[in-house]
Design a protein around this motif. Structure first.
Motif, PDB file in Angstrom:
ATOM      1  N   ARG A   1       4.632   8.935  -7.231  1.00  0.00           N
ATOM      2  CA  ARG A   1       5.403  10.177  -7.219  1.00  0.00           C
ATOM      3  C   ARG A   1       5.370  10.838  -8.610  1.00  0.00           C
ATOM      4  O   ARG A   1       5.199  12.047  -8.737  1.00  0.00           O
ATOM      5  N   ARG A   2       5.519  10.024  -9.667  1.00  0.00           N
ATOM      6  CA  ARG A   2       5.452  10.564 -11.029  1.00  0.00           C
ATOM      7  C   ARG A   2       4.036  11.084 -11.345  1.00  0.00           C
ATOM      8  O   ARG A   2       3.876  12.102 -12.014  1.00  0.00           O
ATOM      9  N   PHE A   3       3.005  10.372 -10.876  1.00  0.00           N
ATOM     10  CA  PHE A   3       1.630  10.828 -11.072  1.00  0.00           C
ATOM     11  C   PHE A   3       1.446  12.196 -10.421  1.00  0.00           C
ATOM     12  O   PHE A   3       0.864  13.104 -11.018  1.00  0.00           O
ATOM     13  N   LYS A   4       1.958  12.362  -9.219  1.00  0.00           N
ATOM     14  CA  LYS A   4       1.884  13.647  -8.511  1.00  0.00           C
ATOM     15  C   LYS A   4       2.566  14.747  -9.327  1.00  0.00           C
ATOM     16  O   LYS A   4       1.998  15.818  -9.532  1.00  0.00           O
ATOM     17  N   GLN A   5       3.763  14.471  -9.815  1.00  0.00           N
ATOM     18  CA  GLN A   5       4.484  15.474 -10.609  1.00  0.00           C
ATOM     19  C   GLN A   5       3.696  15.853 -11.861  1.00  0.00           C
ATOM     20  O   GLN A   5       3.545  17.038 -12.178  1.00  0.00           O
ATOM     21  N   LEU A   6       3.202  14.849 -12.563  1.00  0.00           N
ATOM     22  CA  LEU A   6       2.467  15.092 -13.797  1.00  0.00           C
ATOM     23  C   LEU A   6       1.204  15.910 -13.546  1.00  0.00           C
ATOM     24  O   LEU A   6       0.904  16.860 -14.270  1.00  0.00           O
ATOM     25  N   MET A   7       0.474  15.577 -12.506  1.00  0.00           N
ATOM     26  CA  MET A   7      -0.791  16.260 -12.230  1.00  0.00           C
ATOM     27  C   MET A   7      -0.578  17.666 -11.680  1.00  0.00           C
ATOM     28  O   MET A   7      -1.368  18.566 -11.947  1.00  0.00           O
ATOM     29  N   GLU A   8       0.481  17.874 -10.905  1.00  0.00           N
ATOM     30  CA  GLU A   8       0.709  19.194 -10.317  1.00  0.00           C
ATOM     31  C   GLU A   8       1.469  20.145 -11.235  1.00  0.00           C
ATOM     32  O   GLU A   8       1.258  21.359 -11.181  1.00  0.00           O
ATOM     33  N   THR A   9       2.374  19.613 -12.073  1.00  0.00           N
ATOM     34  CA  THR A   9       3.216  20.492 -12.883  1.00  0.00           C
ATOM     35  C   THR A   9       3.032  20.306 -14.380  1.00  0.00           C
ATOM     36  O   THR A   9       3.510  21.121 -15.159  1.00  0.00           O
ATOM     37  N   GLY A  10       2.403  19.207 -14.795  1.00  0.00           N
ATOM     38  CA  GLY A  10       2.228  18.938 -16.215  1.00  0.00           C
ATOM     39  C   GLY A  10       3.388  18.189 -16.840  1.00  0.00           C
ATOM     40  O   GLY A  10       3.390  17.927 -18.035  1.00  0.00           O
ATOM     41  N   GLU A  11       4.396  17.851 -16.033  1.00  0.00           N
ATOM     42  CA  GLU A  11       5.537  17.104 -16.544  1.00  0.00           C
ATOM     43  C   GLU A  11       6.142  16.260 -15.425  1.00  0.00           C
ATOM     44  O   GLU A  11       5.870  16.478 -14.258  1.00  0.00           O
ATOM     45  N   ILE A  12       6.977  15.309 -15.839  1.00  0.00           N
ATOM     46  CA  ILE A  12       7.649  14.449 -14.875  1.00  0.00           C
ATOM     47  C   ILE A  12       9.127  14.787 -14.894  1.00  0.00           C
ATOM     48  O   ILE A  12       9.779  14.702 -15.942  1.00  0.00           O
ATOM     49  N   ALA A  13       9.659  15.191 -13.747  1.00  0.00           N
ATOM     50  CA  ALA A  13      11.076  15.527 -13.641  1.00  0.00           C
ATOM     51  C   ALA A  13      11.911  14.265 -13.770  1.00  0.00           C
ATOM     52  O   ALA A  13      11.555  13.210 -13.263  1.00  0.00           O
ATOM     53  N   THR A  14      13.031  14.389 -14.468  1.00  0.00           N
ATOM     54  CA  THR A  14      13.920  13.246 -14.635  1.00  0.00           C
ATOM     55  C   THR A  14      15.359  13.723 -14.706  1.00  0.00           C
ATOM     56  O   THR A  14      15.634  14.828 -15.184  1.00  0.00           O
ATOM     57  N   ALA A  15      16.264  12.892 -14.243  1.00  0.00           N
ATOM     58  CA  ALA A  15      17.686  13.185 -14.344  1.00  0.00           C
ATOM     59  C   ALA A  15      18.275  12.536 -15.588  1.00  0.00           C
ATOM     60  O   ALA A  15      19.442  12.719 -15.902  1.00  0.00           O
ATOM     61  N   ALA A  16      17.470  11.775 -16.298  1.00  0.00           N
ATOM     62  CA  ALA A  16      17.953  11.084 -17.500  1.00  0.00           C
ATOM     63  C   ALA A  16      18.201  12.087 -18.615  1.00  0.00           C
ATOM     64  O   ALA A  16      17.459  13.043 -18.783  1.00  0.00           O
ATOM     65  N   TRP A  17      19.223  11.828 -19.369  1.00  0.00           N
ATOM     66  CA  TRP A  17      19.542  12.695 -20.492  1.00  0.00           C
ATOM     67  C   TRP A  17      18.644  12.373 -21.674  1.00  0.00           C
ATOM     68  O   TRP A  17      18.321  11.216 -21.921  1.00  0.00           O
ATOM     69  N   THR A  18      18.322  13.411 -22.417  1.00  0.00           N
ATOM     70  CA  THR A  18      17.605  13.191 -23.658  1.00  0.00           C
ATOM     71  C   THR A  18      18.616  12.804 -24.738  1.00  0.00           C
ATOM     72  O   THR A  18      19.831  12.977 -24.563  1.00  0.00           O
ATOM     73  N   GLN A  19      18.130  12.312 -25.871  1.00  0.00           N
ATOM     74  CA  GLN A  19      19.031  11.962 -26.978  1.00  0.00           C
ATOM     75  C   GLN A  19      19.803  13.203 -27.440  1.00  0.00           C
ATOM     76  O   GLN A  19      20.981  13.111 -27.757  1.00  0.00           O
TER      77      GLN A  19
ATOM     78  N   GLY B   1       0.837  -1.189   0.000  1.00  0.00           N
ATOM     79  CA  GLY B   1       0.000   0.000   0.000  1.00  0.00           C
ATOM     80  C   GLY B   1       0.869   1.234   0.000  1.00  0.00           C
ATOM     81  O   GLY B   1       1.844   1.312   0.745  1.00  0.00           O
ATOM     82  N   ARG B   2       0.560   2.171  -0.854  1.00  0.00           N
ATOM     83  CA  ARG B   2       1.308   3.419  -0.955  1.00  0.00           C
ATOM     84  C   ARG B   2       0.313   4.559  -1.125  1.00  0.00           C
ATOM     85  O   ARG B   2      -0.701   4.421  -1.817  1.00  0.00           O
ATOM     86  N   SER B   3       0.624   5.720  -0.526  1.00  0.00           N
ATOM     87  CA  SER B   3      -0.234   6.902  -0.637  1.00  0.00           C
ATOM     88  C   SER B   3       0.596   8.126  -0.992  1.00  0.00           C
ATOM     89  O   SER B   3       1.773   8.207  -0.664  1.00  0.00           O
ATOM     90  N   VAL B   4      -0.065   9.068  -1.640  1.00  0.00           N
ATOM     91  CA  VAL B   4       0.549  10.351  -1.951  1.00  0.00           C
ATOM     92  C   VAL B   4      -0.557  11.400  -1.925  1.00  0.00           C
ATOM     93  O   VAL B   4      -1.707  11.102  -2.264  1.00  0.00           O
ATOM     94  N   THR B   5      -0.226  12.599  -1.486  1.00  0.00           N
ATOM     95  CA  THR B   5      -1.179  13.700  -1.515  1.00  0.00           C
ATOM     96  C   THR B   5      -0.843  14.571  -2.715  1.00  0.00           C
ATOM     97  O   THR B   5       0.300  14.992  -2.884  1.00  0.00           O
ATOM     98  N   ILE B   6      -1.842  14.815  -3.551  1.00  0.00           N
ATOM     99  CA  ILE B   6      -1.651  15.572  -4.783  1.00  0.00           C
ATOM    100  C   ILE B   6      -2.528  16.815  -4.722  1.00  0.00           C
ATOM    101  O   ILE B   6      -3.727  16.725  -4.434  1.00  0.00           O
ATOM    102  N   ASN B   7      -1.957  17.949  -5.009  1.00  0.00           N
ATOM    103  CA  ASN B   7      -2.673  19.217  -4.931  1.00  0.00           C
ATOM    104  C   ASN B   7      -3.519  19.450  -6.183  1.00  0.00           C
ATOM    105  O   ASN B   7      -3.273  20.362  -6.962  1.00  0.00           O
ATOM    106  N   ARG B   8      -4.507  18.593  -6.382  1.00  0.00           N
ATOM    107  CA  ARG B   8      -5.452  18.678  -7.499  1.00  0.00           C
ATOM    108  C   ARG B   8      -6.798  18.140  -7.004  1.00  0.00           C
ATOM    109  O   ARG B   8      -6.847  17.331  -6.087  1.00  0.00           O
ATOM    110  N   PRO B   9      -7.885  18.539  -7.652  1.00  0.00           N
ATOM    111  CA  PRO B   9      -9.204  18.037  -7.247  1.00  0.00           C
ATOM    112  C   PRO B   9      -9.335  16.525  -7.489  1.00  0.00           C
ATOM    113  O   PRO B   9      -8.811  15.988  -8.463  1.00  0.00           O
TER     114      PRO B   9
END
Length: 191
Positions: free
Chosen positions: A165-183, A36-44
């Motif tokens: 955590r990624r769902f929270k980022q996507l819903m709150e900011t519209g994107e998912i932060a990553t340290a991975a390099w793009t091509q 079981g995992r929970s996260v609070t997301i600042n969205r309706p």
């Protein structure tokens, strides 16, 4: 509208008996390991529920989910990355749904990874919505399979935390932060 005052994971929450019986149903349906995992997301709540309920959105933030095909209003086909470059597949059947509140599912017979679970959306007042995922699953090859999945970072307990955590980022900011390099960054580094 009930505002949740206990944002503990469902497996330990003492919020109410209805949730406790729902969790018991998950663990009795498919799977021996319960997480079981929970996260609070600042969205309706309704906005988060609607995004999640369109299962074709899930690969956008679930790292191991390659594809979800909608077969009917209550059935979907999942293709998920597994250790060693493999994939596992199953059909998931919705067993309970309350608009804006919860979606419960179980895998169909003969699933590569028998599983069941529920995703709950509860109001958290000014803080937004508490999203709780509770999943029961049987790892392929039992304990050995679980250890291998953990080594390859494909174990559901690890993934559930990261996916929320990624769902929270996507819903709150519209994107998912990553340290991975793009091509493009890789190409610039080589030049």
């Amino acid at each position: 509208m009930t505002i949740a005052t206990d944002d503990a994971p469902s497996t330990t929450s003492k919020l109410n008996e209805e949730r406790a019986s729902g969790i018991a149903a998950v663990s009795q349906s498919r799977g021996d390991d319960l997480i079981g995992r929970s996260v609070t997301i600042n969205r309706p709540r309704d906005e988060l529920f609607a995004y999640w309920r369109d299962f074709s959105n899930l690969p956008s933030f679930m790292d191991n989910v390659e594809q979800v095909d909608i077969l009917s209003n209550t059935t979907s086909h999942w293709v998920v990355k597994a250790p060693a470059g493999r994939t596992v597949e199953w059909d998931a059947i919705i067993t309970e749904e309350k608009a804006g509140e919860l979606i419960a599912w179980t895998s169909a017979e003969n699933a590569d990874v028998p599983n069941s679970g529920r995703i709950e959306f509860r109001d958290a007042g000014a803080r937004g919505t508490i999203v709780t995922a509770t999943i029961a699953y049987d790892p392929p090859a039992g304990v050995v399979g679980k250890v291998i999945a953990k080594l390859f970072q494909r174990e559901p307990a690890i993934q559930a935390r990261r996916d929320l955590r990624r769902f929270k980022q996507l819903m709150e900011t519209g994107e998912i932060a990553t340290a991975a390099w793009t091509q493009k960054q890789r190409d610039e580094e080589k030049a």
